[in-house]
Write an enzyme that holds these catalytic residues in place. Structure first.
Site, PDB file in Angstrom:
ATOM      1  CE1 TYR A   1      43.100  25.399  81.527  1.00 23.68           C
ATOM      2  CE2 TYR A   1      43.858  26.360  79.474  1.00 23.68           C
ATOM      3  CZ  TYR A   1      43.781  25.290  80.333  1.00 23.68           C
ATOM      4  OH  TYR A   1      44.384  24.096  80.009  1.00 23.68           O
TER       5      TYR A   1
ATOM      6  NE  ARG B   1      36.791  23.736  76.051  1.00 23.45           N
ATOM      7  CZ  ARG B   1      37.841  23.401  75.287  1.00 23.45           C
ATOM      8  NH1 ARG B   1      37.981  22.149  74.888  1.00 23.45           N
ATOM      9  NH2 ARG B   1      38.729  24.296  74.931  1.00 23.45           N
TER      10      ARG B   1
ATOM     11  NE  ARG C   1      45.673  28.966 101.443  1.00 17.35           N
ATOM     12  CZ  ARG C   1      45.396  27.798 102.049  1.00 17.35           C
ATOM     13  NH1 ARG C   1      45.030  27.787 103.321  1.00 17.35           N
ATOM     14  NH2 ARG C   1      45.487  26.659 101.381  1.00 17.35           N
TER      15      ARG C   1
ATOM     16  CG  HIS D   1      40.178  25.293 101.752  1.00 17.18           C
ATOM     17  ND1 HIS D   1      41.121  25.774 102.617  1.00 17.18           N
ATOM     18  CD2 HIS D   1      40.789  24.313 101.040  1.00 17.18           C
ATOM     19  CE1 HIS D   1      42.255  25.121 102.437  1.00 17.18           C
ATOM     20  NE2 HIS D   1      42.089  24.224 101.483  1.00 17.18           N
TER      21      HIS D   1
ATOM     22  CE  LYS E   1      41.167  24.823  77.600  1.00 23.55           C
ATOM     23  NZ  LYS E   1      42.206  23.800  77.597  1.00 23.55           N
TER      24      LYS E   1
ATOM     25  CD  GLU F   1      42.034  14.865  78.562  1.00 26.25           C
ATOM     26  OE1 GLU F   1      41.657  15.541  77.598  1.00 26.25           O
ATOM     27  OE2 GLU F   1      41.746  15.143  79.745  1.00 26.25           O
TER      28      GLU F   1
ATOM     29  CG  LEU G   1      39.004  19.942  77.911  1.00 28.02           C
ATOM     30  CD1 LEU G   1      38.496  20.630  79.167  1.00 28.02           C
ATOM     31  CD2 LEU G   1      40.102  20.751  77.265  1.00 28.02           C
TER      32      LEU G   1
HETATM   33  N1  PDD Z   1      44.679  22.419  76.117  1.00 31.49           N
HETATM   34  N2  PDD Z   1      42.720  17.807  76.798  1.00 31.49           N
HETATM   35  C1  PDD Z   1      43.439  18.595  77.600  1.00 31.49           C
HETATM   36  C2  PDD Z   1      43.797  18.107  78.955  1.00 31.49           C
HETATM   37  C3  PDD Z   1      43.855  19.871  77.160  1.00 31.49           C
HETATM   38  O1  PDD Z   1      44.562  20.669  77.977  1.00 31.49           O
HETATM   39  C4  PDD Z   1      43.513  20.281  75.841  1.00 31.49           C
HETATM   40  C5  PDD Z   1      43.926  21.618  75.293  1.00 31.49           C
HETATM   41  C6  PDD Z   1      42.754  19.418  75.038  1.00 31.49           C
HETATM   42  C7  PDD Z   1      42.327  19.787  73.635  1.00 31.49           C
HETATM   43  O2  PDD Z   1      41.223  20.671  73.638  1.00 31.49           O
HETATM   44  P1  PDD Z   1      41.025  21.739  72.459  1.00 31.49           P
HETATM   45  O3  PDD Z   1      41.022  20.996  71.197  1.00 31.49           O
HETATM   46  O4  PDD Z   1      39.713  22.375  72.765  1.00 31.49           O
HETATM   47  O5  PDD Z   1      42.181  22.713  72.547  1.00 31.49           O
HETATM   48  C8  PDD Z   1      42.369  18.191  75.543  1.00 31.49           C
HETATM   49  C9  PDD Z   1      44.981  23.803  75.781  1.00 31.49           C
HETATM   50  C10 PDD Z   1      45.319  24.062  74.367  1.00 31.49           C
HETATM   51  C11 PDD Z   1      45.992  24.337  76.766  1.00 31.49           C
HETATM   52  O6  PDD Z   1      45.897  23.969  77.932  1.00 31.49           O
HETATM   53  O7  PDD Z   1      46.827  25.152  76.404  1.00 31.49           O
END
Ligand code: PDD
Length: 280
Positions: A34, A53, A100, A102, A145, A177, A201
């Site tokens: 996403y 990204r 289903r 994997h 992501k 993070e 991320l």
């Molecule tokens: N998440 N690290 C993680 C694990 C995140 O889920 C996010 C943002 C970030 C920051 O990335 P960015 O600046 O590109 O939003 C770092 C989004 C906002 C979410 O899951 O809703």
């Protein structure tokens, strides 16, 4: 377009009429990725970087991008509204197979979903938030992501259950993070954020802040931060597309400096707001 409509596989439909198969691999396996893109004054913020990204996330799970960037823009444009700040959520899963299994199924179409929500200013931005450090229990590909967010959800909830707004994740003694954010600290007068790699991320907001700091002569490095160093930092803040920059004023029940948002945070936040304004 009305907030209640969403985009699903080629059509804009009312939210309560949008349906996917129970065999969708996003539902069964969390097999998808996403993006979250902020919208200020009807304009997508750093659209190309978010697309880049997303392309890397798709490549990371070996899923072909169903659209080129122009097509994505055309799908998203009808949601944009110049009133309230918004966020656009884009999700692509590997689609629904007949059973289903994997292993990747052959010849199925991905499921493409886009929705848009209004975003109100986050009040923790002004007061600062509390955070706790938690062992980073996630997998080894945090640069993707992925929609598979169970670990992040459990970590965030652990923080919330302890009266905190964010969990700061720590792997082998070093900060990675936040549960849904990147982390910055001011240590010995220098702004530090952990380097990119499979453990974090690569946040778009993070990159913007690093660039703004460099352009304004604010010392800033991308270096590892031990939990011990974080505990004695003079400032900490987190960044994300949903909440921009948010100061952390308490870590593990101890105040950071005087327990108020610090001067470097204030300066970078103001520069970030100016930068946003300059784009619209
Ligand atoms: N998440 N690290 C993680 C694990 C995140 O889920 C996010 C943002 C970030 C920051 O990335 P960015 O600046 O590109 O939003 C770092 C989004 C906002 C979410 O899951 O809703």
């Amino acid at each position: 377009m009305q907030n209640k409509s969403v985009y699903l596989n080629g059509a804009y439909v009312p939210l309560n009429e949008a349906k996917i198969s129970v065999l969708d691999r996003g539902f069964l396996f969390g097999d998808g990725i996403y993006e979250v893109i902020p919208v200020y004054n009807g304009q997508l913020f750093h659209f190309q970087q978010h697309m880049e990204r997303m392309e890397l996330s798709l490549a990371g799970i070996r899923l072909a991008n169903p659209h080129d960037r122009v097509q994505w823009l055309n799908i998203i444009m009808p949601f944009l509204d110049s009133g309230q700040d918004q966020s656009v959520y884009v999700q692509i899963t590997r689609g629904a197979a007949e059973k289903r299994d994997h292993a990747f199924p052959k010849n199925i179409a991905p499921t493409v979903f886009v929705m848009c929500s209004e975003v109100l200013p986050y009040e923790g931005k002004y007061t600062g938030i509390r955070a706790i450090s938690v062992d980073d229990s996630r997998w080894g590909l945090c640069n993707i992501k992925a929609i598979t967010l169970l670990a992040n959800i459990l970590l965030r909830q652990t923080a919330i259950d302890q009266g905190c707004a964010e969990a700061i994740l720590v792997k082998d003694g070093y900060v990675t993070e936040g549960a849904a954010s990147n982390v910055f600290a001011v240590i010995d007068g220098i702004v530090v954020t952990p380097p990119k790699g499979n453990d974090i991320l690569p946040g778009i907001t993070r990159d913007v802040i690093v660039k703004i700091a460099q352009e304004h002569g604010i010392p800033c490095t991308e270096e590892v931060i031990s939990l011990d160093a974080l505990a004695i930092a003079s400032e900490i803040w987190i960044t994300s597309s949903m909440r921009e920059l948010v100061p952390v004023v308490e870590l593990d029940y101890r105040p950071i400096a005087d327990g108020k948002p610090g001067p470097v945070f204030q300066m970078l936040d103001q520069l970030f707001q100016n930068y946003k304004q300059s784009l619209v």
